[in-house]
Design a protein around this motif. Structure first.
Motif, PDB file in Angstrom:
ATOM      1  N   VAL A  36       0.815  -1.223   0.000  1.00 15.22           N
ATOM      2  CA  VAL A  36       0.000   0.000   0.000  1.00 15.22           C
ATOM      3  C   VAL A  36       0.849   1.273   0.000  1.00 15.22           C
ATOM      4  CG1 VAL A  36      -1.946  -1.102   1.172  1.00 15.22           C
ATOM      5  CG2 VAL A  36      -0.202   0.044   2.530  1.00 15.22           C
ATOM      6  N   ALA A  65      -6.333   3.115   5.060  1.00 17.55           N
ATOM      7  CA  ALA A  65      -6.548   1.724   4.647  1.00 17.55           C
ATOM      8  C   ALA A  65      -7.110   0.900   5.801  1.00 17.55           C
ATOM      9  CB  ALA A  65      -5.240   1.120   4.138  1.00 17.55           C
ATOM     10  N   SER A  69     -10.860  -0.607   5.754  1.00 12.73           N
ATOM     11  CA  SER A  69     -10.976  -2.066   5.757  1.00 12.73           C
ATOM     12  C   SER A  69     -11.935  -2.538   6.839  1.00 12.73           C
ATOM     13  CB  SER A  69      -9.597  -2.705   5.947  1.00 12.73           C
ATOM     14  OG  SER A  69      -8.726  -2.363   4.888  1.00 12.73           O
ATOM     15  N   GLN A  83      -8.923  -2.796   2.148  1.00  7.83           N
ATOM     16  CA  GLN A  83      -8.886  -1.601   1.319  1.00  7.83           C
ATOM     17  C   GLN A  83      -7.472  -1.023   1.304  1.00  7.83           C
ATOM     18  OE1 GLN A  83     -12.118  -2.306   0.171  1.00  7.83           O
ATOM     19  NE2 GLN A  83     -12.337  -0.103  -0.021  1.00  7.83           N
ATOM     20  N   GLY A  84      -7.089  -0.489   0.169  1.00  7.69           N
ATOM     21  CA  GLY A  84      -5.793   0.163   0.049  1.00  7.69           C
ATOM     22  C   GLY A  84      -5.869   1.257  -0.996  1.00  7.69           C
ATOM     23  N   VAL A 307      -9.411   4.913  -1.677  1.00  9.88           N
ATOM     24  CA  VAL A 307      -9.057   3.513  -1.440  1.00  9.88           C
ATOM     25  C   VAL A 307      -9.956   2.597  -2.260  1.00  9.88           C
ATOM     26  CG1 VAL A 307      -8.155   3.914   0.876  1.00  9.88           C
ATOM     27  CG2 VAL A 307     -10.593   3.433   0.570  1.00  9.88           C
TER      28      VAL A 307
END
Length: 439
Positions: A36, A65, A69, A83-84, A307
């Motif tokens: 990331v 992130a 997430s 998520q990134g 993201v």
């Protein structure tokens, strides 16, 4: 609409529990494999951020992130996905940043775009968009374009450059060594299944470490910024380190970017669905879109870029056979912890650009070929060839467009011209709708 999946022989299912120790290790594994830090590193290098600014952006990216997430895994999508920072908006973000001289306009446009995404999910409109405008031939083409358009920046921005300590020839050698190391250790997983899994999962870290060691022998590794950085520090936050500025051209650009980003993340959801033996329903897609919007809104407020779900997670689930959401909750916690470690972010920024370029070039090729994998089962009539080929022509043409042509366009168009991914994705959708299917 529901996507059916076949059983893949998971050892731990999505809703099954595992020990804290296993979740702790497997969560860190996902974090290390997601890379990331690459998008903020590219942005920081492209816009000429100082070391403290770059470290702050990397920390904010980790924090965004982690929170995004948790939002998806626990409350909305409820699938094992992290998520990134997305690669899709990089060109547009760099263009907006340089045009407005700061992150304020980038973050302001990101906030508006994120709210629009939330609205798409709340109204239930997005599932109809997926059905009507984003079939597999379009989503596969978009993924191919993402890899294709990012690949040149790995060379021009990271490898074919020189500095006071490293020549261009040395940087080319560094990139080659790093890329070769990544490929070798990744392939060990294919030939030595037991021991190879460890090497494959750790291949990115091993490649970066070896590349940095070689760079140090060349005199190209400088840890002064690491020694000066605080061990614990706060990420850059909106309303604290940045304001929010709202520019109409930037907002329009980011709205287009977010639509493309949604197409990208939807493909990731289906990839994760396939390896976890969980079906994805229309209701889940809508909830996932709401979670995506809230995650992007959170990312903007903590001072970082939009993201998206990472398809890397699906690959790791396939390797380990563990799909428990508890692992992804722990991965989110890892992201949040890492966001407050200033020395870690400074260490990442200290890695020579050619070393990053070696890894990034391989990642770009894998992304591009992943898109081809999506569309390879299509029946390639002349219609399909144009749907795939014309957007690729646009992408390559935009990459090599002369600067004076871009500068003569209105500001909004300039931002889009700086994002070949967005414009080419629009062309792919348009070609699919405009060329009638043969009976």
């Amino acid at each position: 609409m529901e996507t059916k999946v076949e059983k893949k022989g998971l050892t731990v299912g999505v809703n099954e529990d595992i020990s804290f120790g296993q979740a702790f290790i497997l969560g860190l594994q996902h974090v290390l494999a997601m890379d990331v830090y690459v998008p903020p590193f590219i942005i920081a290098t492209a816009v000429g951020m100082s070391s403290p600014e770059a470290a702050g952006l990397i920390q904010s990216t980790f924090l965004g992130a982690g929170i995004a997430s948790l939002i998806q895994v626990l409350f909305f999508l409820k699938l094992p996905v992290c998520q990134g920072p997305s690669f899709v908006p990089l060109g547009a973000i760099i263009g907006i940043y340089l045009g407005s001289k700061g992150m304020d306009t980038v973050l302001g446009a990101s906030v508006i775009g994120a709210l629009a995404v939330v609205l798409l999910g709340l109204t239930g409109v997005y599932k109809y968009i997926v059905r009507k405008f984003i079939p597999s031939i379009v989503s596969g083409t978009i993924i191919m374009i993402v890899g294709l358009t990012l690949l040149p920046s790995a060379f021009t921005g990271n490898i074919y450059v020189s500095s006071e300590s490293l020549s261009v020839n040395q940087n080319i050698l560094l990139a080659a060594i790093t890329a070769a190391t990544l490929i070798i250790f990744s392939m060990l997983g294919e030939y030595f299944p037991r021991l190879g899994k460890i090497f494959r999962i750790s291949s990115v870290i091993i490649a970066l470490a070896l590349g940095s060691v070689v760079a140090s022998f060349m005199g190209g590794l400088d840890f002064s910024s690491v020694s000066e950085a605080s061990f614990l520090s706060l990420p850059n936050l909106a309303f604290v380190d940045f304001g929010l500025k709202f520019n109409s051209s930037a907002i329009l650009t980011m709205l287009v970017i977010y639509m493309v980003l949604l197409a990208e993340t939807t493909g990731t959801w289906y990839a994760v669905s396939a390896v976890t033996e969980e079906s994805v329903t229309d209701e889940q897609i809508n909830k996932g879109v709401i979670g995506e919007g809230l995650g992007c809104l959170t990312a903007a407020l903590v001072g970082t870029t939009p993201v998206t779900g990472y398809s890397t997670n699906a690959g790791i689930i396939s390797i380990t056979g563990v799909a428990s959401k508890k692992v992804f909750v722990m991965a989110s916690v890892w992201f949040i912890i890492l966001s407050f470690l200033g020395k870690l972010s400074a260490l990442i920024h200290a890695i020579p650009s050619a070393v990053i370029g070696g890894v990034f070039s391989v990642v770009c090729v894998i992304i591009m070929l992943s898109g081809f994998r999506v569309i390879k089962n299509q029946e390639f009539s002349e219609r399909e060839l144009y749907i795939i080929g014309v957007p690729l022509i646009f992408a390559i043409g935009l990459l090599f467009m002369p600067a004076e042509v871009k500068q003569s366009a209105p500001q909004f168009i300039q931002y889009l011209l700086d994002s070949p991914i967005a414009l080419s994705a629009i062309v792919a959708v348009a070609m699919n709708k405009l060329i009638p299917e043969t009976k």
